[in-house]
Design a protein around this motif. Structure first.
Motif, PDB file in Angstrom:
ATOM      1  N   ALA A  40     -22.233 -37.425  18.592  1.00 37.27           N
ATOM      2  CA  ALA A  40     -21.462 -37.293  17.347  1.00 37.27           C
ATOM      3  C   ALA A  40     -21.399 -38.627  16.607  1.00 37.27           C
ATOM      4  CB  ALA A  40     -20.061 -36.778  17.652  1.00 37.27           C
ATOM      5  N   ALA A  41     -21.386 -39.731  17.340  1.00 38.17           N
ATOM      6  CA  ALA A  41     -21.311 -41.053  16.720  1.00 38.17           C
ATOM      7  C   ALA A  41     -22.567 -41.374  15.904  1.00 38.17           C
ATOM      8  CB  ALA A  41     -21.096 -42.121  17.786  1.00 38.17           C
ATOM      9  N   ASN A  42     -23.673 -40.658  16.149  1.00 43.99           N
ATOM     10  CA  ASN A  42     -24.910 -40.899  15.414  1.00 43.99           C
ATOM     11  C   ASN A  42     -24.999 -40.099  14.118  1.00 43.99           C
ATOM     12  OD1 ASN A  42     -25.809 -42.703  17.330  1.00 43.99           O
ATOM     13  ND2 ASN A  42     -26.936 -41.142  18.466  1.00 43.99           N
ATOM     14  N   LEU A  43     -24.005 -39.273  13.846  1.00 41.72           N
ATOM     15  CA  LEU A  43     -23.982 -38.476  12.629  1.00 41.72           C
ATOM     16  C   LEU A  43     -23.051 -39.124  11.621  1.00 41.72           C
ATOM     17  CD1 LEU A  43     -23.708 -34.906  14.150  1.00 41.72           C
ATOM     18  CD2 LEU A  43     -25.763 -36.072  13.336  1.00 41.72           C
ATOM     19  N   ARG A  44     -23.336 -38.919  10.340  1.00 43.81           N
ATOM     20  CA  ARG A  44     -22.423 -39.395   9.314  1.00 43.81           C
ATOM     21  C   ARG A  44     -22.124 -38.240   8.375  1.00 43.81           C
ATOM     22  NH1 ARG A  44     -25.536 -43.042   4.786  1.00 43.81           N
ATOM     23  NH2 ARG A  44     -26.846 -41.395   3.988  1.00 43.81           N
ATOM     24  N   PRO A  45     -20.971 -38.284   7.714  1.00 44.30           N
ATOM     25  CA  PRO A  45     -20.683 -37.228   6.744  1.00 44.30           C
ATOM     26  C   PRO A  45     -21.693 -37.267   5.600  1.00 44.30           C
ATOM     27  CG  PRO A  45     -18.753 -38.595   7.155  1.00 44.30           C
ATOM     28  CD  PRO A  45     -19.908 -39.253   7.827  1.00 44.30           C
ATOM     29  N   GLU A  46     -21.840 -36.155   4.926  1.00 44.21           N
ATOM     30  CA  GLU A  46     -22.748 -36.097   3.787  1.00 44.21           C
ATOM     31  C   GLU A  46     -22.174 -36.933   2.646  1.00 44.21           C
ATOM     32  OE1 GLU A  46     -24.865 -32.797   0.923  1.00 44.21           O
ATOM     33  OE2 GLU A  46     -23.671 -32.138   2.613  1.00 44.21           O
ATOM     34  N   PRO A  47     -22.979 -37.836   2.058  1.00 36.99           N
ATOM     35  CA  PRO A  47     -22.468 -38.638   0.941  1.00 36.99           C
ATOM     36  C   PRO A  47     -22.271 -37.774  -0.303  1.00 36.99           C
ATOM     37  CG  PRO A  47     -24.751 -39.204   1.405  1.00 36.99           C
ATOM     38  CD  PRO A  47     -24.331 -38.188   2.415  1.00 36.99           C
ATOM     39  N   PRO A  48     -21.547 -38.307  -1.279  1.00 35.49           N
ATOM     40  CA  PRO A  48     -21.330 -37.532  -2.503  1.00 35.49           C
ATOM     41  C   PRO A  48     -22.635 -37.336  -3.259  1.00 35.49           C
ATOM     42  CG  PRO A  48     -20.555 -39.787  -2.782  1.00 35.49           C
ATOM     43  CD  PRO A  48     -20.945 -39.632  -1.345  1.00 35.49           C
ATOM     44  N   TRP A 109     -26.719 -44.728   0.312  1.00 32.59           N
ATOM     45  CA  TRP A 109     -25.278 -44.617   0.498  1.00 32.59           C
ATOM     46  C   TRP A 109     -24.833 -45.250   1.808  1.00 32.59           C
ATOM     47  CZ3 TRP A 109     -22.257 -43.173  -3.349  1.00 32.59           C
ATOM     48  CH2 TRP A 109     -22.767 -42.343  -4.355  1.00 32.59           C
ATOM     49  N   GLN A 110     -23.764 -46.013   1.742  1.00 32.18           N
ATOM     50  CA  GLN A 110     -23.130 -46.605   2.920  1.00 32.18           C
ATOM     51  C   GLN A 110     -21.621 -46.442   2.772  1.00 32.18           C
ATOM     52  OE1 GLN A 110     -24.906 -47.988   5.649  1.00 32.18           O
ATOM     53  NE2 GLN A 110     -26.425 -46.828   4.509  1.00 32.18           N
ATOM     54  N   ARG A 111     -20.905 -46.587   3.871  1.00 31.12           N
ATOM     55  CA  ARG A 111     -19.436 -46.519   3.821  1.00 31.12           C
ATOM     56  C   ARG A 111     -18.886 -47.929   3.934  1.00 31.12           C
ATOM     57  NH1 ARG A 111     -17.754 -41.127   5.798  1.00 31.12           N
ATOM     58  NH2 ARG A 111     -15.747 -41.681   4.930  1.00 31.12           N
ATOM     59  N   ASP A 112     -17.881 -48.252   3.112  1.00 27.90           N
ATOM     60  CA  ASP A 112     -17.248 -49.565   3.226  1.00 27.90           C
ATOM     61  C   ASP A 112     -16.190 -49.513   4.326  1.00 27.90           C
ATOM     62  OD1 ASP A 112     -14.966 -48.380   2.124  1.00 27.90           O
ATOM     63  OD2 ASP A 112     -15.117 -49.440   0.213  1.00 27.90           O
ATOM     64  N   GLU A 113     -15.497 -50.623   4.527  1.00 25.39           N
ATOM     65  CA  GLU A 113     -14.522 -50.709   5.620  1.00 25.39           C
ATOM     66  C   GLU A 113     -13.384 -49.711   5.485  1.00 25.39           C
ATOM     67  OE1 GLU A 113     -13.513 -54.819   5.391  1.00 25.39           O
ATOM     68  OE2 GLU A 113     -15.444 -55.442   6.204  1.00 25.39           O
ATOM     69  N   ALA A 114     -13.077 -49.311   4.241  1.00 27.96           N
ATOM     70  CA  ALA A 114     -12.010 -48.341   3.997  1.00 27.96           C
ATOM     71  C   ALA A 114     -12.517 -46.900   4.077  1.00 27.96           C
ATOM     72  CB  ALA A 114     -11.382 -48.599   2.630  1.00 27.96           C
ATOM     73  N   GLY A 115     -13.836 -46.726   4.269  1.00 32.02           N
ATOM     74  CA  GLY A 115     -14.405 -45.386   4.381  1.00 32.02           C
ATOM     75  C   GLY A 115     -14.921 -44.815   3.068  1.00 32.02           C
ATOM     76  N   ALA A 116     -14.852 -45.589   1.983  1.00 34.27           N
ATOM     77  CA  ALA A 116     -15.349 -45.105   0.683  1.00 34.27           C
ATOM     78  C   ALA A 116     -16.873 -45.223   0.634  1.00 34.27           C
ATOM     79  CB  ALA A 116     -14.728 -45.924  -0.452  1.00 34.27           C
ATOM     80  N   LYS A 124     -25.291 -55.862  -6.241  1.00 33.01           N
ATOM     81  CA  LYS A 124     -23.854 -55.611  -6.393  1.00 33.01           C
ATOM     82  C   LYS A 124     -23.537 -54.311  -5.684  1.00 33.01           C
ATOM     83  CE  LYS A 124     -23.611 -57.782 -10.900  1.00 33.01           C
ATOM     84  NZ  LYS A 124     -23.536 -57.534 -12.329  1.00 33.01           N
ATOM     85  N   THR A 125     -22.559 -54.347  -4.782  1.00 35.13           N
ATOM     86  CA  THR A 125     -22.145 -53.156  -4.057  1.00 35.13           C
ATOM     87  C   THR A 125     -20.827 -52.672  -4.638  1.00 35.13           C
ATOM     88  OG1 THR A 125     -23.254 -53.920  -2.060  1.00 35.13           O
ATOM     89  CG2 THR A 125     -21.567 -52.209  -1.793  1.00 35.13           C
ATOM     90  N   ARG A 126     -20.804 -51.397  -5.020  1.00 34.58           N
ATOM     91  CA  ARG A 126     -19.608 -50.789  -5.605  1.00 34.58           C
ATOM     92  C   ARG A 126     -19.457 -49.377  -5.063  1.00 34.58           C
ATOM     93  NH1 ARG A 126     -20.830 -52.385 -11.916  1.00 34.58           N
ATOM     94  NH2 ARG A 126     -20.432 -54.608 -11.703  1.00 34.58           N
ATOM     95  N   THR A 127     -18.244 -48.849  -5.191  1.00 35.11           N
ATOM     96  CA  THR A 127     -18.030 -47.452  -4.821  1.00 35.11           C
ATOM     97  C   THR A 127     -18.674 -46.562  -5.872  1.00 35.11           C
ATOM     98  OG1 THR A 127     -15.969 -47.232  -6.051  1.00 35.11           O
ATOM     99  CG2 THR A 127     -15.797 -48.009  -3.752  1.00 35.11           C
ATOM    100  N   ALA A 128     -18.823 -45.292  -5.532  1.00 36.89           N
ATOM    101  CA  ALA A 128     -19.412 -44.340  -6.468  1.00 36.89           C
ATOM    102  C   ALA A 128     -18.606 -44.294  -7.768  1.00 36.89           C
ATOM    103  CB  ALA A 128     -19.479 -42.954  -5.824  1.00 36.89           C
TER     104      ALA A 128
END
Length: 176
Positions: A40-48, A109-116, A124-128
């Motif tokens: 399960a740790a190798n799976l990630r949620p589907e990005p937006p 797509w990547q997740r930041d420390e807050a999960g966004a 430049k890295t920004r949220t969606a």
């Protein structure tokens, strides 16, 4: 477009118990119906979804990461070059070059420390949501810049977000 995978937890889907014990999930691929147990740790949620009206690809610089839809899944690739409406990308992990259309690419797509969900353009890295605001503002500014040319030269009408009022310049000289 979501990857064509169904996920079940231990004991679901008729696959029996996980071979490695708990912490695994059974996935079934829509492409061929095959199943496998994965951590399960190798799976990630589907990005937006990537909004089609956002010009993110026009900002993607050579050497930056994107994802390519290939053989039923999203794969990490590096932009190598553009040629008209085609993009040459490298799947570095497999040392394979692909020619892709805009429809076959999405941000890396990547997740930041807050999960966004975030992605990087021009280093430049920004949220969606942040990219959406920045890219739409950029589109709006570019539509507000008009050049009107006539017999007596050109007038450039430029409305900036900070001023809010048009400024006219003829052949580089401000008009009063």
């Amino acid at each position: 477009e979501g990857g064509g995978v169904r996920v079940g937890s231990s004991g679901q889907g008729g696959g029996g118990d996980p071979p490695g014990g708990s912490g695994q999930v059974l996935i079934e691929y829509d492409v061929d119906g095959s199943q496998e147990w994965v951590e399960a740790a190798n799976l990630r949620p589907e990005p937006p979804p990537t909004a089609s009206e956002l010009p993110w690809l026009s900002r993607l610089a050579k050497g930056e990461l994107a994802e390519l839809w290939y053989e039923g899944g999203w794969w990490e690739v590096i932009l190598q070059a553009r040629a008209g409406s085609k993009f040459q990308v490298l799947a570095a992990r497999y040392n394979k070059i692909h020619s892709a259309t805009a429809a076959e690419l999405r941000p890396w797509w990547q997740r930041d420390e807050a999960g966004a969900w975030c992605y990087t353009l021009q280093r430049k890295t920004r949220t969606a949501e942040q990219w959406r605001a920045a890219l739409l503002a950029s589109q709006s500014r570019s539509r507000m810049n008009d050049r009107v040319c006539g017999i007596n030269g050109c007038t450039i009408v430029n409305v900036t977000a900070s001023q809010g009022a048009p400024t006219e310049t003829t052949a580089g000289v401000p008009q009063t």
